[in-house]
Scaffold this motif. Structure first.
Motif, short mmCIF file in Angstrom:
data_model
loop_
_atom_site.label_atom_id
_atom_site.label_comp_id
_atom_site.label_asym_id
_atom_site.label_seq_id
_atom_site.Cartn_x
_atom_site.Cartn_y
_atom_site.Cartn_z
N ASP A 1 -26.62 -159.23 55.64
CA ASP A 1 -25.79 -160.34 56.08
C ASP A 1 -24.31 -160.09 55.81
N ALA A 2 -24.01 -159.27 54.84
CA ALA A 2 -22.61 -158.97 54.53
C ALA A 2 -22.03 -158.10 55.65
N GLN A 3 -21.01 -158.59 56.29
CA GLN A 3 -20.38 -157.83 57.38
C GLN A 3 -19.39 -156.79 56.86
N THR A 4 -18.91 -157.05 55.66
CA THR A 4 -17.95 -156.12 55.05
C THR A 4 -18.30 -155.96 53.58
N THR B 1 -16.32 -156.59 51.28
CA THR B 1 -15.77 -157.75 50.59
C THR B 1 -16.80 -158.88 50.54
N GLU B 2 -17.50 -159.11 51.65
CA GLU B 2 -18.54 -160.13 51.65
C GLU B 2 -19.68 -159.76 50.70
N TYR C 1 -19.40 -158.38 47.91
CA TYR C 1 -18.99 -158.72 46.54
C TYR C 1 -19.60 -160.04 46.12
N ASP C 2 -19.54 -161.02 47.02
CA ASP C 2 -20.08 -162.33 46.70
C ASP C 2 -21.60 -162.37 46.85
N LEU C 3 -22.11 -161.84 47.95
CA LEU C 3 -23.53 -161.98 48.24
C LEU C 3 -24.38 -161.21 47.23
N GLU D 1 -16.69 -154.84 44.67
CA GLU D 1 -16.36 -154.90 46.10
C GLU D 1 -16.64 -153.53 46.70
#
Length: 890
Positions: free
Chosen positions: A160-163, A165-166, A168-170, A207
């Motif tokens: 689901d993380a497109q980058t 950076t995403e 990092y949270d997921l 990240e």
């Protein structure tokens, strides 16, 4: 290693497979260890595969590849469509196709996740942060595929993380949820259980770059339940700094090699105790003792040895519970089965590599769930055990060792001369202060042997791997001599073998127990890289036996059909032997005489002359009148030259019998000479019909002088089958160059020297002690047979060149006892090497010990060997030369 000969398995097919059948409905996982024991004991020529079958399923094991998981399982209903998994059993064998090759899966997984680590380090992420993040990711992927982490949360997160950076949270939030007590109550990761286990105590989200995220996505598609933790850690650790290609080619310690420590030191003592349990109470006491049993690896690395030990102890625990269940059908057992007496925190480790320690903890936390699944148990494995107090970072030579009932492992080995360069002079000085009695040229590994032996209490055991240097010199004094001198008894050891964990490293494996009263009566020394099993009363610290080959036993393979004979015994040589002139005269008198007059060869004529020139009368007929009618000239010669001798012998015998009966009326007269006189005086005393029959279909046979010259190579010769051998020759009914080479080799001569009788100081070949017990190469390859035959061809050609120049065989071989260059000596040295290769013996082990171990193996299971001779090898033939006599010209 434990293991006896495989004679108790249901079926063994040469070097192809062992098959063990169980009744329908049997739980095959209870018999994995039995299959492994059969396989270990199937030496020499250990088959590649083991098949367990219960008439419903075939479980196929390749223990060299996977120790405790079948490489495939085929149901009876799928046998037709899945027959390729058993193609090694076809009449013309083919490479099988397995559906469960877990090593390849593990290498790929290690390569992928180590690539993420290397990328993170290259862009400046702190090493410990990168290590922890990658390990947390590994545990999450494992957890998804073994049913601990619901809903494929990690895979969903990286997809689901497109980058980066995403991610990092997921990903970071998932790890936080995994470290939150209780089940996550809501949100994206609802239902995530509490993992704990130390690894998630500190979560630092990272990240990722887009490339790192892409690699993690690819890694998440792997079925991590197929990844083998016992090798993953090593592959991962080694490839972190070496690269993806290194992961695919890196060495890891094979689980089957780890088993050579774990089975004798841990498994076998528990199995023996379980086997003698007479009651449920006995079995329950075993479970209680398992609950207090501790194992230590003081150089644990990534935890491979601890993992294998834990899995084996869990299987043992499960077997005890199953036996209690078999004996007592009640509800009580369910509560007992739910309780695990063997837990990961019982398996203790020390290592000076902090990251290896973290990998080892992960390995052991995963082992708990994998073991429960294997054994069909439903115990809750979450939260993961916190192993921070069990597996610790430290220098085992300077920190206290926790007490353990068994000490196992593969400590580091560094040659004494390299220790200063690799460890630093300051460290070497600290060692010298701490261990002032260890020095000289002893290897670094020797310290662990001393410390392990000191840590053991009475009856406790240790099993360690070390370089083979511990068998010799200062390293032996500091290690195995110390163990033996301080109440340690070596009871199972591999003298030397190539080690799976490192390229070009040869190791020794030593298992010992503290206290002579606790040592088994029979100790096992494994030779030839672990492929030969030699029982001994004592295993010395040299790991080389003082080989007593008098214990060798006759081999059925050598005795039937009989191929080794003493030559003919006339009983009165002068009466039967003829000169060339006498032979020609008898044939002129009656042409039929030619049918019973043969060229003769003996020890002197074979070695000390260039060509045999004597003849012998050999009448086969058992009826006097038949012989008289067929060979009148010959029979007249025998009446004049042999019959008087036999009359005289009969008279001597009669006189002795009369004297015997005079002093002892109940004595038993000896009548052999009288009986021979009356039954067949014209025949040889010992005609050796069996010998003549054995080589009757051959053009030539192999001959050896029965009594050898002291300190001279044995001299074998091909002899034309028309020539009769006298009683001074040993005859082998072989016509091939390969057999000639084996007999002429130093391997056979070493056995000959130890097993022969003596005439004064000269060795005498005695078939009942030498030949009957001599183990022939059990599984030579065609190219090896061809190599032996080719060298024999060179030897025969060279000998003929020397003979043509007037040098007898005696002169040629006596020259080898003098210094100086010699092509004949070089060829015999090459022959020795070629024959040794046919045995696949280790040059590092004692030759006689390996031959004795092979003798024992073939006596227990002849199917493991080959009958002496060329067998079906066309490569065994390279020459047609043989010793001939000039024909009689009448």
């Amino acid at each position: 290693m434990t293991g006896r000969a495989v004679s108790f398995a249901d079926f063994r097919w040469s070097d192809r497979c062992i098959i063990e059948m169980k009744k329908a409905g049997t739980d095959l996982k209870r018999h994995y260890r039995q299959a492994f024991e059969y396989w270990i004991g199937a030496v020499p020529n250990r088959p590649r595969y083991v098949v367990l079958c219960n008439f419903d399923e075939f479980w196929i094991y390749d223990f060299d590849v996977q120790l405790d998981t079948p490489v495939d399982k085929v149901t009876m209903s799928d046998l037709v469509s899945r027959h390729e998994a058993l193609s090694f059993m076809l009449p013309i064998r083919r490479a099988p196709i397995f559906g469960n090759d877990l090593e390849a899966v593990t290498r790929r997984a290690a390569a992928e996740v180590s690539g993420v680590f290397r990328s993170m380090r290259a862009r400046g992420v702190d090493r410990l942060v990168a290590q922890r993040f990658v390990l947390q990711s590994v545990v999450a992927m494992f957890a998804e595929d073994i049913g601990l982490l619901p809903e494929k949360f990690f895979t969903r997160a990286v997809n689901d993380a497109q980058t980066g950076t995403e991610a990092y949270d997921l990903v970071g939030n998932l790890f936080i949820a995994m470290n939150t007590p209780g089940d996550t109550a809501g949100g994206r990761y609802v239902g995530t259980p509490y993992f704990n286990g130390g690894l998630f105590a500190n979560v630092e989200p990272v990240e990722l770059t887009d490339d790192e995220l892409r690699v993690l996505r690819a890694a998440s598609t792997t079925n991590w339940s197929d990844v083998r933790p016992e090798i993953f850690g090593t592959l991962f650790e080694q490839s972190m700094d070496e690269g993806e290609r290194h992961a695919y080619g890196a060495h890891f310690t094979s689980p089957v090699d780890i088993a050579k420590v774990v089975f004798p030191t841990i498994v076998k003592p528990w199995m023996d105790r379980i086997a003698t349990a007479a009651s449920i109470t006995d079995l329950e006491l075993i479970l209680l003792d398992m609950a207090s049993f501790r194992v230590l690896d003081p150089a644990c690395g990534s935890g491979n040895f601890l993992y294998v030990a834990y899995r084996e102890m869990r299987r043992l625990e499960h077997e005890v519970k199953a036996q209690i269940d078999d004996r007592r059908r009640s509800g009580d057992i369910r509560a007992q089965s739910a309780l695990s007496y063997v837990t990961p925190d019982h398996f203790l480790g020390i290592d000076n590599n902090p990251f290896a320690v973290e990998v080892a903890k992960v390995t052991m936390t995963l082992a708990k769930k994998l073991s429960a699944d294997e054994l069909g148990e439903t115990q809750d494995v979450l939260p993961l055990d916190n192993l921070d107090a069990s597996i610790v970072s430290g220098d085992a030579l300077f920190v206290p060792w926790p007490h353990a009932h068994a000490i196992i492992g593969n400590p580091p080995y560094i040659g004494r001369r390299k220790m200063a360069d690799e460890l630093g002079l300051g460290y070497i000085q600290r060692l010298a202060q701490r261990y002032p009695t260890v020095g000289g040229v002893s290897d670094f590994v020797t310290y662990w042997f001393r410390l392990a032996n000191d840590a053991l209490r009475d009856g406790e055991r240790a099993g360690l791997v070390a370089t083979q240097a511990i068998r010799d010199g200062g390293s032996r004094v500091a290690s195995l001599d110390y163990v033996s001198e301080h109440d340690g008894v070596i009871y199972d050891a591999v003298s030397s073998q190539a080690w799976s964990g490192e390229a070009a490293v040869t190791v020794s494996i030593v298992n010992w127990v503290k206290g002579r009263d606790h040592a088994p009566d029979e100790r096992i020394l494994w030779l030839d890289g672990g492929d030969l099993r030699l029982p001994l009363a004592e295993i010395p610290p040299t790991l080389r036996p003082d080989t007593d080959v008098s214990r060798a036993v006759p081999l059925a393979l050598n005795r039937r059909p009989k191929v080794c004979f003493q030559g003919q015994t006339t009983g009165h040589v002068a009466g039967y032997e003829l000169t060339r002139a006498e032979a020609r005269r008898l044939i002129r008198e009656h042409p039929g005489s030619a049918d019973v007059i043969f060229p003769l060869v003996g020890g002197d004529s074979m070695l000390k002359t260039l060509k045999p020139d004597k003849f012998i009368i050999d009448v086969p007929d058992k009826e006097l009148m038949d012989a008289e009618f067929k060979y009148p000239a010959v029979m007249r010669h025998l009446r004049e030259n042999a019959l008087p001798h036999w009359f005289a012998e009969a008279e001597k015998e009669e006189s002795k019998n009369a004297a015997l009966l005079k002093t002892d009326p109940d004595g038993r007269p000896v009548l052999v000479k009288t009986q021979f006189l009356n039954s067949g005086w014209w025949r040889h005393w010992r005609r050796r019909e069996e010998m003549l029959e054995a080589y009757s279909g051959l053009d030539r046979y192999i001959a050896l002088t029965i009594v050898a010259a002291k300190e001279r190579l044995s001299v074998y010769q091909f002899v034309d089958a028309s020539i009769r051998p006298n009683a001074l020759l040993q005859v082998f009914a072989f016509d091939d160059d390969y057999s000639f080479g084996v007999l002429s080799s130093g391997v056979h001569r070493a056995w000959f020297d130890e097993r022969c009788s003596r005439l004064e100081s000269r060795p005498r070949y005695t078939p009942t002690t030498v030949w009957d017990s001599f183990p022939w190469p059990p599984d030579p390859q065609p190219q090896q047979v061809a190599s032996v035959a080719a060298i024999v061809e060179e030897i025969i050609e060279l000998r003929e060149i020397y003979t043509s120049r007037g040098a007898t065989l005696t002169k040629q071989y006596d020259a080898l006892r003098q210094p100086g260059a010699s092509r004949l000596r070089d060829l015999h040295a090459a022959l020795d090497s070629a024959v040794l290769a046919c045995y696949n013996f280790s040059p590092d082990d004692d030759l006689l010990a390996q031959l004795l171990a092979l003798n024992f193996a073939l006596s227990e299971d002849p199917a493991q060997g080959r009958r002496p001779g060329p067998g079906d090898f066309s490569e065994a033939y390279s020459t047609t030369w043989r010793l001939k006599a000039d024909p009689l010209v009448v």
